[in-house]
Design an enzyme around this catalytic site. Structure first.
Site, PDB file in Angstrom:
ATOM      1  N   ILE A  46       9.651  14.248 -27.433  1.00 22.93           N
ATOM      2  CA  ILE A  46       9.065  13.044 -26.847  1.00 22.93           C
ATOM      3  C   ILE A  46       9.695  11.809 -27.498  1.00 22.93           C
ATOM      4  O   ILE A  46       9.660  11.683 -28.719  1.00 22.93           O
ATOM      5  CB  ILE A  46       7.538  13.013 -27.059  1.00 22.93           C
ATOM      6  CG1 ILE A  46       6.875  14.235 -26.407  1.00 22.93           C
ATOM      7  CG2 ILE A  46       6.941  11.733 -26.507  1.00 22.93           C
ATOM      8  CD1 ILE A  46       5.390  14.357 -26.701  1.00 22.93           C
ATOM      9  N   GLY A  60       5.751  33.073 -33.890  1.00 27.42           N
ATOM     10  CA  GLY A  60       6.600  32.124 -34.596  1.00 27.42           C
ATOM     11  C   GLY A  60       6.150  30.681 -34.485  1.00 27.42           C
ATOM     12  O   GLY A  60       6.848  29.771 -34.942  1.00 27.42           O
ATOM     13  N   ASP A  62       0.573  18.181 -41.491  1.00 27.32           N
ATOM     14  CA  ASP A  62       1.734  17.908 -40.638  1.00 27.32           C
ATOM     15  C   ASP A  62       1.434  16.755 -39.686  1.00 27.32           C
ATOM     16  O   ASP A  62       2.238  15.830 -39.529  1.00 27.32           O
ATOM     17  CB  ASP A  62       2.103  19.171 -39.846  1.00 27.32           C
ATOM     18  CG  ASP A  62       3.218  18.933 -38.853  1.00 27.32           C
ATOM     19  OD1 ASP A  62       4.383  18.818 -39.279  1.00 27.32           O
ATOM     20  OD2 ASP A  62       2.926  18.833 -37.644  1.00 27.32           O
ATOM     21  N   LYS A 112       3.192  12.745 -39.490  1.00 30.00           N
ATOM     22  CA  LYS A 112       3.698  12.130 -38.260  1.00 30.00           C
ATOM     23  C   LYS A 112       2.925  10.856 -37.921  1.00 30.00           C
ATOM     24  O   LYS A 112       3.512   9.860 -37.486  1.00 30.00           O
ATOM     25  CB  LYS A 112       3.612  13.141 -37.112  1.00 30.00           C
ATOM     26  CG  LYS A 112       4.513  14.359 -37.313  1.00 30.00           C
ATOM     27  CD  LYS A 112       4.208  15.458 -36.313  1.00 30.00           C
ATOM     28  CE  LYS A 112       5.081  16.680 -36.555  1.00 30.00           C
ATOM     29  NZ  LYS A 112       4.714  17.810 -35.678  1.00 30.00           N
TER      30      LYS A 112
END
Length: 434
Positions: free
Chosen positions: A137, A188, A202, A206
């Site tokens: 994005i 995964g 995380d 951001k």
């Protein structure tokens, strides 16, 4: 036509995808930028690993710092990850030479972004990081360039695909959190140690970057209130569905009278909101500005999606595009004044496991009234054998509040606990409403 000679550190999924994309799109990229984009040198730990790409014509470095200093590269691409060395040392080595850097490393930027931006300004080097937030994005360019004429009031989004995958599976297939996490690891989407993702860190890294771009603040991940999704149960997800909401892990930053409020936590959002429709590993970012409101949706991770952002930054380097790292000179970036979470206002979902005896409901209502909290609804669920239900002798009580403050909710819950009518830790989820 001249070459843009690329040195690339990190040959994992993203690094290999970048090399393949540059080769596959070589002609179009040359036509668009006026230069041939070529990887001429790489750095990685294992020379023998089969990555499905031809590295035979490229110089190989064991040390990424040495690659960053290679006099025969024009731009250094850092795809190793990690908040500290060797990524930090390699990026600094390139910037010190005035060499442009492209990175996908949100942890590095969240911790050292201001220092790196100062170094880039001092040496005239470009520092590009579209791939560091929300994968494919183009949110960095949108905030830094496309919305330059706007005053941004709020940024919010689904910034972690692992968490969104888990919450989607829980809602759609009525599966427990642990089951969905195990499946995410098998596919995964989640690491063997999923802490960084599911505990919200995380997303916080951001969000710290987006906050700087949106509000002109210094990057400060420590100013963010963080909760993850580990404590959510299937009962919470089903209750949200019954009430007309979806549960998403959101990162939110907005202007308030007391500063920039930055928070990461599970949130109930109305089902008809665009962001509620975002499922699986997809990311989304919603921007509320004075002139426009935008919602950008796309793949937030994966080799090709992240490579798309890296190659876009390389195209900018080839064209000579360069600006201030976070949109403004570092000297003008404000300290991120943290708005106290206790002053956050909104609706709340509160789930209590209470002792099933006369007077319990009255005690709860009294404590809520003491804090000036108005209740939109109270639902009591009888104990039973369903997953997530309270054990015998207790009952589930779900409260939905009208707009109130975090501080009031926390005080009320503490008082209810002190009264001895709850049998386990209460669950609190914030609600976003129209």
């Amino acid at each position: 036509m001249s070459d843009l000679k690329v040195g690339l550190a990190g040959l994992g999924t993203v690094g290999a995808a970048v090399i393949r994309m540059l080769e596959r799109r070589a002609g179009d990229l040359a036509a668009r930028t006026g230069r041939n984009l070529k990887v001429v040198a790489v750095a990685a730990r294992d020379r023998t690993r089969d990555r499905g790409i031809d590295l035979s014509g490229m110089r190989w470095y064991e040390d990424p710092v040495a690659l960053a200093r290679d006099p025969d590269i024009d731009v250094f691409v850092e795809l190793m990850g990690g908040a500290d060395d060797p990524a930090k040392a390699a990026v600094l080595a390139a910037l010190d030479l005035g060499r442009p850097v492209v990175t996908a490393n949100k942890a590095l930027l969240a911790k050292w972004g201001v220092m790196l931006a100062e170094r880039a300004e001092a040496t005239g080097a470009g520092l590009h990081f579209e791939a560091a937030v929300a994968g494919g994005i183009p949110i960095v360019k949108t905030l830094r360039e496309s919305l330059a004429g706007n005053v941004v009031e709020r940024v919010s989004g689904i910034l972690n695909g692992t968490c969104n995958y888990i919450l989607t599976r829980m809602a759609d297939e009525k599966l427990a959190f642990d089951t969905c996490l195990a499946e995410a690891q098998r596919l995964g989407y989640a690491e063997a140690d999923p802490t960084f993702d599911i505990d919200g860190f995380d997303t916080a890294h951001k969000l710290a970057i987006l906050t700087s771009l949106a509000f002109g603040t210094r990057v400060d991940a420590d100013a963010i209130y963080v909760e993850g999704i580990r404590q959510l149960t299937l009962e919470d997800i089903e209750a949200a569905d019954d009430l007309g909401y979806k549960v998403k892990l959101l990162g939110v930053a907005l202007r308030t009278e007391t500063g920039i409020e930055q928070r990461v936590h599970p949130t109930m959002v109305p089902k008809h909101w665009p962001i509620a429709q975002v499922s699986g590993v997809t990311n989304a970012v919603a921007l509320d500005a004075d002139a426009v409101d935008l919602t950008l949706v796309g793949p937030g991770a994966g080799g090709d999606a992240t490579a798309s952002a890296v190659v876009g930054d390389l195209a900018d380097v080839a064209r000579g595009v360069k600006g201030f790292v976070f949109g403004l000179p570092v000297a003008t970036l404000m300290k991120a004044e943290r708005a106290p979470m206790q002053r956050h206002e909104g609706g709340y979902y509160i789930r209590l496991s209470v002792v099933n005896k006369p007077g319990t409901a009255a005690t709860i209502a009294r404590r809520m009234a003491d804090e000036g909290i108005s209740l939109e609804s109270i639902v009591q669920r009888r104990p039973g054998g369903l997953q997530g239900e309270a054990p015998q002798g207790t009952a589930r009580v779900i409260l939905i509040t009208y707009a109130t403050t975090e501080e009031a909710v926390r005080r009320a819950i503490a008082a209810i606990e002190a009264d001895g009518v709850v049998s386990s830790l209460p669950q609190v989820i914030r609600i976003e409403k129209d």
